[in-house]
Design a protein around this motif. Structure first.
Motif, PDB file in Angstrom:
ATOM      1  N   ALA A 283       0.819  -1.206   0.000  1.00 15.58           N
ATOM      2  CA  ALA A 283       0.000   0.000   0.000  1.00 15.58           C
ATOM      3  C   ALA A 283       0.850   1.252   0.000  1.00 15.58           C
ATOM      4  O   ALA A 283       0.381   2.327  -0.372  1.00 15.58           O
ATOM      5  N   SER A 284       2.104   1.147   0.429  1.00 18.96           N
ATOM      6  CA  SER A 284       3.005   2.298   0.444  1.00 18.96           C
ATOM      7  C   SER A 284       4.443   1.800   0.396  1.00 18.96           C
ATOM      8  O   SER A 284       4.712   0.622   0.646  1.00 18.96           O
ATOM      9  N   GLU A 285       5.348   2.711   0.096  1.00 20.66           N
ATOM     10  CA  GLU A 285       6.764   2.341   0.015  1.00 20.66           C
ATOM     11  C   GLU A 285       7.372   2.174   1.398  1.00 20.66           C
ATOM     12  O   GLU A 285       8.114   1.214   1.643  1.00 20.66           O
ATOM     13  N   ALA A 286       7.067   3.076   2.321  1.00 20.04           N
ATOM     14  CA  ALA A 286       7.721   3.037   3.635  1.00 20.04           C
ATOM     15  C   ALA A 286       6.794   3.479   4.757  1.00 20.04           C
ATOM     16  O   ALA A 286       7.240   3.939   5.798  1.00 20.04           O
ATOM     17  N   HIS A 287       5.478   3.328   4.551  1.00 16.34           N
ATOM     18  CA  HIS A 287       4.529   3.770   5.569  1.00 16.34           C
ATOM     19  C   HIS A 287       3.655   2.578   5.944  1.00 16.34           C
ATOM     20  O   HIS A 287       4.177   1.527   6.312  1.00 16.34           O
ATOM     21  N   HIS A 288       2.349   2.706   5.861  1.00 11.45           N
ATOM     22  CA  HIS A 288       1.463   1.630   6.309  1.00 11.45           C
ATOM     23  C   HIS A 288       1.352   0.515   5.271  1.00 11.45           C
ATOM     24  O   HIS A 288       1.538   0.735   4.083  1.00 11.45           O
ATOM     25  N   HIS A 289       1.073  -0.701   5.737  1.00 11.55           N
ATOM     26  CA  HIS A 289       0.849  -1.861   4.870  1.00 11.55           C
ATOM     27  C   HIS A 289       1.911  -1.943   3.766  1.00 11.55           C
ATOM     28  O   HIS A 289       1.610  -2.073   2.585  1.00 11.55           O
ATOM     29  N   ARG A 290       3.183  -1.859   4.182  1.00  9.99           N
ATOM     30  CA  ARG A 290       4.260  -1.756   3.199  1.00  9.99           C
ATOM     31  C   ARG A 290       4.840  -3.096   2.776  1.00  9.99           C
ATOM     32  O   ARG A 290       5.788  -3.141   2.004  1.00  9.99           O
ATOM     33  N   GLY A 291       4.279  -4.181   3.279  1.00 11.25           N
ATOM     34  CA  GLY A 291       4.748  -5.501   2.877  1.00 11.25           C
ATOM     35  C   GLY A 291       4.031  -6.007   1.640  1.00 11.25           C
ATOM     36  O   GLY A 291       3.090  -5.378   1.132  1.00 11.25           O
ATOM     37  N   ALA A 292       4.458  -7.154   1.132  1.00 10.24           N
ATOM     38  CA  ALA A 292       3.826  -7.772  -0.037  1.00 10.24           C
ATOM     39  C   ALA A 292       2.352  -8.039   0.261  1.00 10.24           C
ATOM     40  O   ALA A 292       1.998  -8.565   1.317  1.00 10.24           O
ATOM     41  N   GLY A 293       1.489  -7.670  -0.673  1.00  9.90           N
ATOM     42  CA  GLY A 293       0.056  -7.849  -0.487  1.00  9.90           C
ATOM     43  C   GLY A 293      -0.576  -6.809   0.413  1.00  9.90           C
ATOM     44  O   GLY A 293      -1.755  -6.916   0.764  1.00  9.90           O
TER      45      GLY A 293
END
Length: 233
Positions: free
Chosen positions: A51-61
């Motif tokens: 969902a983001s590069e380095a913020h929330h939900h930044r992992g795969a999927g």
């Protein structure tokens, strides 16, 4: 694709319970007709993109999960919203499930434009690039026989700039029968849904429902992963 969809089966089942849409006028299951197909299309479209590069939900999927979290939160909050108070009760009963579905779908799709505006997906050589306008990410990878793809975050992307591209994503992700159902008997509900997804000013309660669901999902993810917002500013 079924494997990817199933990674969030708990959230999907929770969403189904929150919505409790029941049956349509012809006896068909509203969940299977109006919600499940959009979840499947969304999963194929965003695939494993964060969902983001380095913020929330930044992992795969992460984008897939964030959309589902926001859908659950928006659907739950929509139960406290009255709709069609100036209408006969029979019309109110028709609008109520549509409002809950619109809230859920708004939460699910509110960041879909990120895959067009924020990132680029390529093969390992960089010679083949995915075009989100032409194909889902899963479809593109399968067509080119890719076992993996590589993401590049666009350096010049503007914060919130993806909202404009949500319009393009909606045309890929919403089947015609869903658009028709949300537009009847009140097109205003559908226009409120589109506004909630694209960030256009609108008086519909859906705008705030989706905005608040997005905020709560972000905060929850940062808290669970012990990430301070200031660290990712």
């Amino acid at each position: 694709m079924p494997r990817l969809i199933d990674t969030q089966s708990e959230l999907i089942n929770r969403l189904r319970r929150e919505l409790a849409l029941g049956e349509d006028d012809d006896g068909s299951d509203r969940w299977e007709t109006y919600i499940a197909p959009v979840i499947a299309r969304y999963a194929a479209f965003v695939h494993l993109i964060p969902a983001s590069e380095a913020h929330h939900h930044r992992g795969a999927g992460g984008l897939y999960r964030h959309g589902l979290e926001a859908a659950v939160l928006a659907a739950r909050a929509s139960r406290g919203v009255m709709v069609g108070l100036d209408r006969p009760r029979i019309e109110q009963r028709r609008l109520e499930p549509r409002l809950r579905a619109a809230a859920a779908l708004g939460g699910l799709l509110h960041d879909a434009g990120k895959v067009i505006h924020d990132v680029a997906a390529t093969d390992d050589t960089g010679s083949t690039t995915w075009s989100p306008i032409d194909a889902d990410l899963d479809e593109w990878a399968t067509r080119h026989g890719l076992e993996r793809y590589f993401l590049r975050w666009r350096e010049q992307r503007a914060h919130g700039g993806h909202a404009v591209f949500n319009v393009i994503a909606l045309k890929r992700l919403l089947p015609p029968q869903v658009e028709r159902w949300l537009s009847e008997p009140d097109p205003g509900l559908y226009s409120g849904f589109v506004a909630a997804v694209t960030g256009v000013a609108h008086s519909s309660a859906l705008v705030e429902l989706v905005r608040e669901a997005d905020r709560r999902s972000v905060e929850q993810d940062l808290r669970e992963h012990r990430i301070e917002p200031i660290d990712t500013a």
